[in-house]
Design a protein around this motif. Structure first.
Motif, PDB file in Angstrom:
ATOM      1  N   TYR A  30       0.840  -1.213   0.000  1.00  0.00           N
ATOM      2  CA  TYR A  30       0.000   0.000   0.000  1.00  0.00           C
ATOM      3  C   TYR A  30       0.864   1.247   0.000  1.00  0.00           C
ATOM      4  O   TYR A  30       2.045   1.220   0.378  1.00  0.00           O
ATOM      5  CB  TYR A  30      -0.943  -0.011   1.205  1.00  0.00           C
ATOM      6  CG  TYR A  30      -2.131  -0.938   0.991  1.00  0.00           C
ATOM      7  CD1 TYR A  30      -3.390  -0.427   0.686  1.00  0.00           C
ATOM      8  CD2 TYR A  30      -1.973  -2.315   1.059  1.00  0.00           C
ATOM      9  CE1 TYR A  30      -4.472  -1.278   0.469  1.00  0.00           C
ATOM     10  CE2 TYR A  30      -3.050  -3.176   0.845  1.00  0.00           C
ATOM     11  CZ  TYR A  30      -4.293  -2.642   0.549  1.00  0.00           C
ATOM     12  OH  TYR A  30      -5.358  -3.479   0.321  1.00  0.00           O
ATOM     13  N   LYS A  31       0.228   2.354  -0.389  1.00  0.00           N
ATOM     14  CA  LYS A  31       0.957   3.606  -0.567  1.00  0.00           C
ATOM     15  C   LYS A  31       1.150   4.392   0.724  1.00  0.00           C
ATOM     16  O   LYS A  31       1.996   5.288   0.766  1.00  0.00           O
ATOM     17  CB  LYS A  31       0.215   4.480  -1.582  1.00  0.00           C
ATOM     18  CG  LYS A  31       0.133   3.878  -2.980  1.00  0.00           C
ATOM     19  CD  LYS A  31      -0.621   4.791  -3.941  1.00  0.00           C
ATOM     20  CE  LYS A  31      -0.703   4.195  -5.334  1.00  0.00           C
ATOM     21  NZ  LYS A  31      -1.428   5.070  -6.293  1.00  0.00           N
ATOM     22  N   GLU A  32       0.349   4.118   1.743  1.00  0.00           N
ATOM     23  CA  GLU A  32       0.450   4.876   2.986  1.00  0.00           C
ATOM     24  C   GLU A  32       0.400   3.917   4.188  1.00  0.00           C
ATOM     25  O   GLU A  32      -0.057   2.774   4.067  1.00  0.00           O
ATOM     26  CB  GLU A  32      -0.665   5.928   3.110  1.00  0.00           C
ATOM     27  CG  GLU A  32      -2.063   5.358   3.081  1.00  0.00           C
ATOM     28  CD  GLU A  32      -2.541   5.009   1.690  1.00  0.00           C
ATOM     29  OE1 GLU A  32      -2.781   3.798   1.466  1.00  0.00           O
ATOM     30  OE2 GLU A  32      -2.681   5.908   0.851  1.00  0.00           O
ATOM     31  N   PRO A  33       0.899   4.406   5.342  1.00  0.00           N
ATOM     32  CA  PRO A  33       0.946   3.533   6.536  1.00  0.00           C
ATOM     33  C   PRO A  33      -0.436   3.019   6.961  1.00  0.00           C
ATOM     34  O   PRO A  33      -0.529   1.948   7.585  1.00  0.00           O
ATOM     35  CB  PRO A  33       1.550   4.446   7.609  1.00  0.00           C
ATOM     36  CG  PRO A  33       2.317   5.474   6.858  1.00  0.00           C
ATOM     37  CD  PRO A  33       1.535   5.717   5.595  1.00  0.00           C
ATOM     38  N   THR A  34      -1.482   3.772   6.636  1.00  0.00           N
ATOM     39  CA  THR A  34      -2.830   3.338   7.008  1.00  0.00           C
ATOM     40  C   THR A  34      -3.355   2.243   6.078  1.00  0.00           C
ATOM     41  O   THR A  34      -4.433   1.691   6.324  1.00  0.00           O
ATOM     42  CB  THR A  34      -3.801   4.526   6.982  1.00  0.00           C
ATOM     43  OG1 THR A  34      -3.743   5.147   5.689  1.00  0.00           O
ATOM     44  CG2 THR A  34      -3.441   5.535   8.064  1.00  0.00           C
ATOM     45  N   CYS A  35      -2.602   1.945   5.038  1.00  0.00           N
ATOM     46  CA  CYS A  35      -2.964   0.881   4.082  1.00  0.00           C
ATOM     47  C   CYS A  35      -4.362   1.099   3.509  1.00  0.00           C
ATOM     48  O   CYS A  35      -5.234   0.214   3.550  1.00  0.00           O
ATOM     49  CB  CYS A  35      -2.851  -0.494   4.743  1.00  0.00           C
ATOM     50  SG  CYS A  35      -1.149  -0.941   5.173  1.00  0.00           S
ATOM     51  N   THR A  36      -4.563   2.309   2.973  1.00  0.00           N
ATOM     52  CA  THR A  36      -5.849   2.649   2.367  1.00  0.00           C
ATOM     53  C   THR A  36      -5.837   2.424   0.857  1.00  0.00           C
ATOM     54  O   THR A  36      -6.796   1.891   0.286  1.00  0.00           O
ATOM     55  CB  THR A  36      -6.202   4.122   2.667  1.00  0.00           C
ATOM     56  OG1 THR A  36      -6.239   4.316   4.080  1.00  0.00           O
ATOM     57  CG2 THR A  36      -7.557   4.482   2.075  1.00  0.00           C
ATOM     58  N   THR A  37      -4.726   2.805   0.210  1.00  0.00           N
ATOM     59  CA  THR A  37      -4.656   2.749  -1.250  1.00  0.00           C
ATOM     60  C   THR A  37      -3.636   1.696  -1.681  1.00  0.00           C
ATOM     61  O   THR A  37      -2.435   1.826  -1.410  1.00  0.00           O
ATOM     62  CB  THR A  37      -4.251   4.117  -1.833  1.00  0.00           C
ATOM     63  OG1 THR A  37      -5.095   5.139  -1.292  1.00  0.00           O
ATOM     64  CG2 THR A  37      -4.355   4.102  -3.345  1.00  0.00           C
ATOM     65  N   ALA A  38      -4.129   0.659  -2.325  1.00  0.00           N
ATOM     66  CA  ALA A  38      -3.228  -0.409  -2.782  1.00  0.00           C
ATOM     67  C   ALA A  38      -2.342   0.095  -3.929  1.00  0.00           C
ATOM     68  O   ALA A  38      -2.767   0.912  -4.755  1.00  0.00           O
ATOM     69  CB  ALA A  38      -4.043  -1.608  -3.223  1.00  0.00           C
ATOM     70  N   PHE A  39      -1.114  -0.387  -3.962  1.00  0.00           N
ATOM     71  CA  PHE A  39      -0.191  -0.035  -5.035  1.00  0.00           C
ATOM     72  C   PHE A  39      -0.304  -1.088  -6.132  1.00  0.00           C
ATOM     73  O   PHE A  39      -0.190  -2.293  -5.877  1.00  0.00           O
ATOM     74  CB  PHE A  39       1.249   0.033  -4.519  1.00  0.00           C
ATOM     75  CG  PHE A  39       2.236   0.493  -5.533  1.00  0.00           C
ATOM     76  CD1 PHE A  39       2.442   1.842  -5.759  1.00  0.00           C
ATOM     77  CD2 PHE A  39       2.959  -0.423  -6.297  1.00  0.00           C
ATOM     78  CE1 PHE A  39       3.348   2.284  -6.714  1.00  0.00           C
ATOM     79  CE2 PHE A  39       3.867   0.008  -7.243  1.00  0.00           C
ATOM     80  CZ  PHE A  39       4.065   1.364  -7.458  1.00  0.00           C
ATOM     81  N   ASN A  40      -0.540  -0.634  -7.350  1.00  0.00           N
ATOM     82  CA  ASN A  40      -0.672  -1.532  -8.492  1.00  0.00           C
ATOM     83  C   ASN A  40       0.644  -1.549  -9.255  1.00  0.00           C
ATOM     84  O   ASN A  40       1.030  -0.555  -9.884  1.00  0.00           O
ATOM     85  CB  ASN A  40      -1.816  -1.064  -9.403  1.00  0.00           C
ATOM     86  CG  ASN A  40      -2.154  -2.083 -10.475  1.00  0.00           C
ATOM     87  OD1 ASN A  40      -1.274  -2.644 -11.114  1.00  0.00           O
ATOM     88  ND2 ASN A  40      -3.450  -2.297 -10.689  1.00  0.00           N
ATOM     89  N   PHE A  41       1.335  -2.675  -9.206  1.00  0.00           N
ATOM     90  CA  PHE A  41       2.651  -2.756  -9.838  1.00  0.00           C
ATOM     91  C   PHE A  41       2.553  -2.750 -11.359  1.00  0.00           C
ATOM     92  O   PHE A  41       3.547  -2.526 -12.054  1.00  0.00           O
ATOM     93  CB  PHE A  41       3.376  -4.023  -9.363  1.00  0.00           C
ATOM     94  CG  PHE A  41       3.906  -3.928  -7.962  1.00  0.00           C
ATOM     95  CD1 PHE A  41       5.179  -3.444  -7.725  1.00  0.00           C
ATOM     96  CD2 PHE A  41       3.119  -4.298  -6.880  1.00  0.00           C
ATOM     97  CE1 PHE A  41       5.680  -3.348  -6.435  1.00  0.00           C
ATOM     98  CE2 PHE A  41       3.609  -4.208  -5.588  1.00  0.00           C
ATOM     99  CZ  PHE A  41       4.873  -3.730  -5.352  1.00  0.00           C
ATOM    100  N   THR A  42       1.358  -2.965 -11.899  1.00  0.00           N
ATOM    101  CA  THR A  42       1.187  -2.987 -13.347  1.00  0.00           C
ATOM    102  C   THR A  42       0.931  -1.599 -13.912  1.00  0.00           C
ATOM    103  O   THR A  42       1.459  -1.228 -14.985  1.00  0.00           O
ATOM    104  CB  THR A  42       0.026  -3.924 -13.728  1.00  0.00           C
ATOM    105  OG1 THR A  42       0.301  -5.235 -13.237  1.00  0.00           O
ATOM    106  CG2 THR A  42      -0.154  -3.987 -15.245  1.00  0.00           C
ATOM    107  N   THR A  43       0.161  -0.790 -13.196  1.00  0.00           N
ATOM    108  CA  THR A  43      -0.261   0.508 -13.755  1.00  0.00           C
ATOM    109  C   THR A  43       0.300   1.719 -13.024  1.00  0.00           C
ATOM    110  O   THR A  43       0.365   2.805 -13.602  1.00  0.00           O
ATOM    111  CB  THR A  43      -1.797   0.595 -13.742  1.00  0.00           C
ATOM    112  OG1 THR A  43      -2.261   0.471 -12.391  1.00  0.00           O
ATOM    113  CG2 THR A  43      -2.419  -0.501 -14.595  1.00  0.00           C
TER     114      THR A  43
END
Length: 207
Positions: A30-43
């Protein structure tokens, strides 16, 4: 996993080895410590220094409590709070609940088990006179069933008659019910809220 060097506006490579943590499963990057926004390794492209955060999802185990109407006679759940319910808890959690005993029962004869391990009840609020006892199943790692076994006996009390120079006192009890060593029927055992009968006779020269 090791850090990566990525060209500006390019995508990062997803690590092939997932991190591990006892009692948890890996839930992605995820992009932030709160794990709100998943990181997409494809896009998702990288345009600045970036730190990703692992999301951890607690593993769950089931704790099963006896229904309130299946508790032994004289035992209820804490009447001042919600009764515990069967459900899922995080693996490794402590599970606490309270049982209320009828005043006539001996708490030492109530046995509570969690996954085969006997739990020791403590008077709620550290009040020795309390009839409310708290139990904690610690570090629950597997599906667990709480067992509450029936009370063996009600409270009993020893009653002893006094001795004096001018009288003889004795309990009126059936033969064989006086505890061993209780000479002249001066000692007997009575259940909680029970009654005893005794006689007192003056010795010669006394009224």
């Amino acid at each position: 996993p090791a850090s990566q060097t990525v060209k500006h506006d390019s995508t990062a490579t997803e690590p092939t080895v997932k991190p591990q943590r006892d009692g948890y499963t890996f839930g992605g990057w995820y992009k932030e410590p709160t794990c709100t926004t998943a990181f997409n390794f494809t896009t998702d492209t990288v345009t600045t220094d970036l730190e990703l955060y692992a999301k951890w999802v607690a593993e769950m185990v089931k704790v099963t409590f006896p229904a309130a109407d299946h508790l032994p006679a004289g035992v209820t759940y804490d009447p001042h709070s919600s009764a515990p319910v069967t459900g899922m808890v995080a693996k490794g959690s402590n599970v606490t609940f309270r049982l209320k005993l009828a005043e006539s029962y001996d708490p030492a004869t109530l046995h509570v088990y969690a996954h085969g391990v006997e739990l020791l009840g403590t008077p709620f609020g550290n009040d020795p006179s309390s009839s409310l006892y708290e139990y904690t199943a610690q570090n629950v790692m597997t599906d667990t069933i709480i067992f509450v076994y029936p009370l063996v006996s009600v409270k009993t009390f020893n009653v002893t008659l006094p001795t004096g120079a001018g009288f003889d006192a004795a309990f009126v009890v059936p033969a064989g019910t006086v505890p061993a060593g209780a000479a002249d029927n001066k000692l007997t055992t009575v259940n909680y809220d029970g009654t005893v009968s005794f006689t007192v006779k003056a010795r010669p020269g006394y009224t």
